[in-house]
Motif scaffolding. Sequence first.
Motif, PDB file in Angstrom:
ATOM      1  N   THR A  28      41.949 -49.480  10.987  1.00 29.34           N
ATOM      2  CA  THR A  28      41.723 -48.269  11.775  1.00 29.34           C
ATOM      3  C   THR A  28      40.678 -48.519  12.842  1.00 29.34           C
ATOM      4  O   THR A  28      39.939 -49.506  12.792  1.00 29.34           O
ATOM      5  CB  THR A  28      41.233 -47.100  10.904  1.00 29.34           C
ATOM      6  N   PHE A  29      40.625 -47.591  13.773  1.00 33.73           N
ATOM      7  CA  PHE A  29      39.552 -47.566  14.759  1.00 33.73           C
ATOM      8  C   PHE A  29      39.132 -46.115  14.941  1.00 33.73           C
ATOM      9  O   PHE A  29      39.840 -45.189  14.535  1.00 33.73           O
ATOM     10  CB  PHE A  29      39.968 -48.222  16.085  1.00 33.73           C
ATOM     11  N   GLU A  30      37.982 -45.924  15.539  1.00 35.76           N
ATOM     12  CA  GLU A  30      37.417 -44.590  15.709  1.00 35.76           C
ATOM     13  C   GLU A  30      38.221 -43.780  16.726  1.00 35.76           C
ATOM     14  O   GLU A  30      38.548 -44.261  17.809  1.00 35.76           O
ATOM     15  CB  GLU A  30      35.966 -44.705  16.192  1.00 35.76           C
ATOM     16  N   ASN A  31      38.535 -42.551  16.366  1.00 40.46           N
ATOM     17  CA  ASN A  31      39.183 -41.618  17.287  1.00 40.46           C
ATOM     18  C   ASN A  31      38.133 -41.156  18.296  1.00 40.46           C
ATOM     19  O   ASN A  31      37.112 -40.590  17.918  1.00 40.46           O
ATOM     20  CB  ASN A  31      39.741 -40.418  16.508  1.00 40.46           C
ATOM     21  N   ARG A  32      38.376 -41.396  19.568  1.00 44.58           N
ATOM     22  CA  ARG A  32      37.418 -41.027  20.605  1.00 44.58           C
ATOM     23  C   ARG A  32      37.438 -39.519  20.918  1.00 44.58           C
ATOM     24  O   ARG A  32      36.601 -39.036  21.666  1.00 44.58           O
ATOM     25  CB  ARG A  32      37.695 -41.808  21.901  1.00 44.58           C
ATOM     26  N   HIS A  33      38.424 -38.796  20.350  1.00 41.94           N
ATOM     27  CA  HIS A  33      38.579 -37.367  20.633  1.00 41.94           C
ATOM     28  C   HIS A  33      38.824 -36.574  19.343  1.00 41.94           C
ATOM     29  O   HIS A  33      39.804 -35.839  19.243  1.00 41.94           O
ATOM     30  CB  HIS A  33      39.736 -37.155  21.607  1.00 41.94           C
ATOM     31  N   VAL A  73      45.122 -45.292  13.124  1.00 40.26           N
ATOM     32  CA  VAL A  73      45.675 -46.574  12.696  1.00 40.26           C
ATOM     33  C   VAL A  73      45.874 -47.461  13.925  1.00 40.26           C
ATOM     34  O   VAL A  73      46.321 -46.999  14.982  1.00 40.26           O
ATOM     35  CB  VAL A  73      46.992 -46.392  11.908  1.00 40.26           C
ATOM     36  N   GLU A  74      45.505 -48.719  13.778  1.00 42.58           N
ATOM     37  CA  GLU A  74      45.672 -49.696  14.858  1.00 42.58           C
ATOM     38  C   GLU A  74      47.127 -50.175  14.822  1.00 42.58           C
ATOM     39  O   GLU A  74      47.652 -50.505  13.758  1.00 42.58           O
ATOM     40  CB  GLU A  74      44.683 -50.855  14.631  1.00 42.58           C
ATOM     41  N   LYS A 101      51.501 -41.908   2.035  1.00 43.05           N
ATOM     42  CA  LYS A 101      50.309 -41.917   1.177  1.00 43.05           C
ATOM     43  C   LYS A 101      49.323 -43.005   1.595  1.00 43.05           C
ATOM     44  O   LYS A 101      48.108 -42.785   1.575  1.00 43.05           O
ATOM     45  CB  LYS A 101      50.710 -42.085  -0.286  1.00 43.05           C
ATOM     46  N   ASP A 102      49.832 -44.182   1.961  1.00 41.39           N
ATOM     47  CA  ASP A 102      48.941 -45.259   2.414  1.00 41.39           C
ATOM     48  C   ASP A 102      48.202 -44.852   3.691  1.00 41.39           C
ATOM     49  O   ASP A 102      47.010 -45.131   3.838  1.00 41.39           O
ATOM     50  CB  ASP A 102      49.716 -46.551   2.654  1.00 41.39           C
ATOM     51  N   LEU A 103      48.908 -44.188   4.613  1.00 43.27           N
ATOM     52  CA  LEU A 103      48.273 -43.774   5.871  1.00 43.27           C
ATOM     53  C   LEU A 103      47.299 -42.617   5.655  1.00 43.27           C
ATOM     54  O   LEU A 103      46.260 -42.553   6.314  1.00 43.27           O
ATOM     55  CB  LEU A 103      49.331 -43.436   6.916  1.00 43.27           C
ATOM     56  N   VAL A 104      47.603 -41.728   4.725  1.00 48.11           N
ATOM     57  CA  VAL A 104      46.653 -40.650   4.394  1.00 48.11           C
ATOM     58  C   VAL A 104      45.377 -41.254   3.820  1.00 48.11           C
ATOM     59  O   VAL A 104      44.270 -40.899   4.226  1.00 48.11           O
ATOM     60  CB  VAL A 104      47.282 -39.630   3.407  1.00 48.11           C
ATOM     61  N   LYS A 105      45.532 -42.188   2.887  1.00 45.93           N
ATOM     62  CA  LYS A 105      44.369 -42.848   2.279  1.00 45.93           C
ATOM     63  C   LYS A 105      43.553 -43.601   3.323  1.00 45.93           C
ATOM     64  O   LYS A 105      42.322 -43.569   3.317  1.00 45.93           O
ATOM     65  CB  LYS A 105      44.838 -43.801   1.184  1.00 45.93           C
ATOM     66  N   LEU A 106      44.232 -44.260   4.243  1.00 49.06           N
ATOM     67  CA  LEU A 106      43.583 -45.075   5.265  1.00 49.06           C
ATOM     68  C   LEU A 106      42.820 -44.238   6.291  1.00 49.06           C
ATOM     69  O   LEU A 106      41.669 -44.516   6.599  1.00 49.06           O
ATOM     70  CB  LEU A 106      44.637 -45.912   5.996  1.00 49.06           C
TER      71      LEU A 106
END
Length: 153
Positions: A28-33, A73-74, A101-106
């Motif tokens: 992942t990376f930080e959401n700028r917004h 998610v990157e 579920k994996d994306l929710v957890k991530l």
Amino acid sequence: MNREQDHLQQLGKKTEYRMDYAPEVLETFENRHPDNDYWVQFNCPEFTSLCPITGQPDFAEIKILYIPARRMVESKSLKLYLFSFRNHGDFHEDCVNTIMKDLVKLMEPKYIEVIGLFTPRGGISIYPYANYGQPGTKYEKMAEQRMLSHQVI
């Protein structure tokens, strides 16, 4: 985006493909917004997995739509993750729910939905749909509404 700041390992490196289900490749990376509500959509028209009974390949288009919160998610890591299903044996419905579920957890998104448009096998197409909205928020209500009004694409 700052690769080092976001601790991204895959982006800009030689691609190494995993041969079985590998959620650990997701980054992942930080959401700028984070204060804005907006949609991010990924389409994976060449998704493959294996039937857990026959071992035959299953083909699908996977659609992932989400409203990000703090993390996103990157895309290269998502491609590697989805590719990791290539030799993984699971039913269509399980693939879609596992991805969600994996994306929710991530990411802990505000809202997410995953749709699998699997090609026919034996004359039948299967289109599983799964969604999630953060509990106790308008996104939980949104998930309920979208589930109740879901229509075949």
